[in-house]
Every structure is written in structure tokens, then in C-alpha cells.
Motif scaffolding. Sequence first.
Motif, PDB file in Angstrom:
ATOM      1  N   THR B  24     -44.573 126.775 -30.184  1.00 30.55           N
ATOM      2  CA  THR B  24     -43.230 127.011 -29.655  1.00 30.55           C
ATOM      3  C   THR B  24     -43.271 126.899 -28.134  1.00 30.55           C
ATOM      4  OG1 THR B  24     -43.609 129.400 -29.560  1.00 30.55           O
ATOM      5  CG2 THR B  24     -42.554 128.537 -31.545  1.00 30.55           C
ATOM      6  N   TYR B  25     -42.134 126.569 -27.548  1.00 32.63           N
ATOM      7  CA  TYR B  25     -42.067 126.395 -26.102  1.00 32.63           C
ATOM      8  C   TYR B  25     -40.822 127.073 -25.557  1.00 32.63           C
ATOM      9  CZ  TYR B  25     -38.896 122.602 -27.412  1.00 32.63           C
ATOM     10  OH  TYR B  25     -37.873 121.867 -27.958  1.00 32.63           O
ATOM     11  N   SER B  26     -40.851 127.410 -24.281  1.00 35.13           N
ATOM     12  CA  SER B  26     -39.781 128.245 -23.730  1.00 35.13           C
ATOM     13  C   SER B  26     -38.691 127.452 -23.005  1.00 35.13           C
ATOM     14  CB  SER B  26     -40.373 129.284 -22.773  1.00 35.13           C
ATOM     15  OG  SER B  26     -41.028 128.652 -21.689  1.00 35.13           O
ATOM     16  N   ASP B  27     -39.014 126.292 -22.432  1.00 33.03           N
ATOM     17  CA  ASP B  27     -38.031 125.539 -21.648  1.00 33.03           C
ATOM     18  C   ASP B  27     -37.206 124.636 -22.565  1.00 33.03           C
ATOM     19  OD1 ASP B  27     -36.570 123.842 -19.972  1.00 33.03           O
ATOM     20  OD2 ASP B  27     -38.182 123.675 -18.512  1.00 33.03           O
ATOM     21  N   ARG B  28     -35.930 124.987 -22.744  1.00 33.75           N
ATOM     22  CA  ARG B  28     -35.071 124.235 -23.654  1.00 33.75           C
ATOM     23  C   ARG B  28     -34.845 122.807 -23.185  1.00 33.75           C
ATOM     24  NH1 ARG B  28     -31.937 125.684 -27.869  1.00 33.75           N
ATOM     25  NH2 ARG B  28     -32.478 127.883 -27.627  1.00 33.75           N
ATOM     26  N   SER B  30     -37.131 120.770 -22.133  1.00 32.28           N
ATOM     27  CA  SER B  30     -38.359 119.980 -22.262  1.00 32.28           C
ATOM     28  C   SER B  30     -38.076 118.657 -22.948  1.00 32.28           C
ATOM     29  CB  SER B  30     -39.419 120.763 -23.051  1.00 32.28           C
ATOM     30  OG  SER B  30     -39.781 121.930 -22.356  1.00 32.28           O
ATOM     31  N   LYS B  67     -35.807 120.704 -31.548  1.00 28.80           N
ATOM     32  CA  LYS B  67     -35.464 121.169 -30.192  1.00 28.80           C
ATOM     33  C   LYS B  67     -34.561 122.393 -30.233  1.00 28.80           C
ATOM     34  CE  LYS B  67     -36.097 116.885 -27.595  1.00 28.80           C
ATOM     35  NZ  LYS B  67     -35.473 115.911 -26.674  1.00 28.80           N
ATOM     36  N   GLN B  70     -36.864 125.044 -30.634  1.00 28.38           N
ATOM     37  CA  GLN B  70     -37.931 124.966 -29.632  1.00 28.38           C
ATOM     38  C   GLN B  70     -39.292 125.074 -30.307  1.00 28.38           C
ATOM     39  OE1 GLN B  70     -35.036 127.536 -26.930  1.00 28.38           O
ATOM     40  NE2 GLN B  70     -36.946 127.152 -25.862  1.00 28.38           N
TER      41      GLN B  70
END
Lengths: 114, 110
Positions: B24-28, B30, B67, B70
Amino acid sequence: DARVTQTPRHKVTEMGQEVTMRCQPILGHNTVFWYRQTMMQGLELLAYFRNRAPLDDSGMPKDRFSAEMPDATLATLKIQPSEPRDSAVYFCASGLHRGDYGYTFGSGTRLTVV
Amino acid sequence: QKEVEQNSGPLSVPEGAIASLNCTYSDRGSQSFFWYRQYSGKSPELIMSIYSNGDKEDGRFTAQLNKASQYVSLLIRDSQPSDSATYLCAVNPRGGKLIFGQGTELSVKP
């Protein structure tokens, strides 16, 4: 076969000495990253360049680390003075902006500071 | 919250099974997403890249991107002992950095 070349592959140095690591990115790549990898921290981004301009070096200890890209074929990472806690594997990676086709890593420099 | 998070593992699967790795990643905002494989003592090697929502298949590997959630995943079908390695998820957030997760160690048992 295009590759990212890093030198030296291994470096053992005494605490307090200057260490210089070099990276030759793949010809045509405009983005270069420097990473440090340890078991505890994983891959930490130290600095990166686009078109030779430094964009972010917030991951580096400013008092002892410096990164430069004197020309499109050479990126350098210097540590002065080195400390035992700097012992790690340092990787360089290159690619195109936005990561089209991905980023390619060099073989790394294994640094040991005693 | 870390910018890129992965299950640390280790993940152990029998030979021939499907291995599922998650990230998972925090910056939408990306834009680009990558999976790297790293064998012990070697440098990371790019195995998959994905840029738009959905699935992308390459041989035994399938990358999935959502996306809205995320979330990025990597599926390895018909796992082989030679797939035993650490798998690193990497993300290009806005601004152009390349940020890695901590990696998931995969062990495929014969």
C-alpha cells in the motif's frame, strides 16, 4: 546490454576517512538515485538528480554526506568523515523521468567503516 | 504512516502454489509502480512495472493496481524454489522520487 556501473564494489576504510563512491548511469537516462541499504532500514533514498540537477537530498546527513553529478555520465556520493554507522550497501539507480521502462540498479558498493 | 508499506513476511509457499505479495502507498497522486526482486547479496532487479488500474501479466507474474484503494499486488503463479527472494514494492509519488517498501521475503519450499 545496458547497465549501471558502480565503483568500487567493496570498500573498507577507517573511521574519519573520506569515502567516494561513483556511478555511471545508463546512457540516455536523465534520473539518478542514490540509496543506502541496511538490514534494519531497508532501502533508504539519500538523494536524486534529474538532468544533473539535484532535486532532493533530504535523506542524507548533510554534515557528512554530499552528492554531485559533474556530468551526465558520472554521479558521486562522498562521505567525509566516515563513521562506523555508515557501513551499508550503497546503490545507484538510473532511469527516465516518471519511471518509463523502470529504473535499473547498479551492483552496489559495500562499505565497511572500522 | 510510511509512504510505502509491505507485509514483512517471511512468506512461505509450497512449490507450484500461488504467492501473493501486497503493498500500500500513501500518496494518492503516485503515477508509477514497480516490483523488484532482490536475491541475497545482489542488487534489486526490476520484474514488473504498472502504470494504470487493473492487471498486467508477464509470464508467471501478474501485477495488480487499484489506485482508489492505493494498493498494488504481485501474484506469482506456479512458484519455484528459484523465486525465493525478497520482493520490493516501489512507487513514484508526486515529485518524482522512487520510494521503496521494506520488502517481503518469500520462501518457496520444494
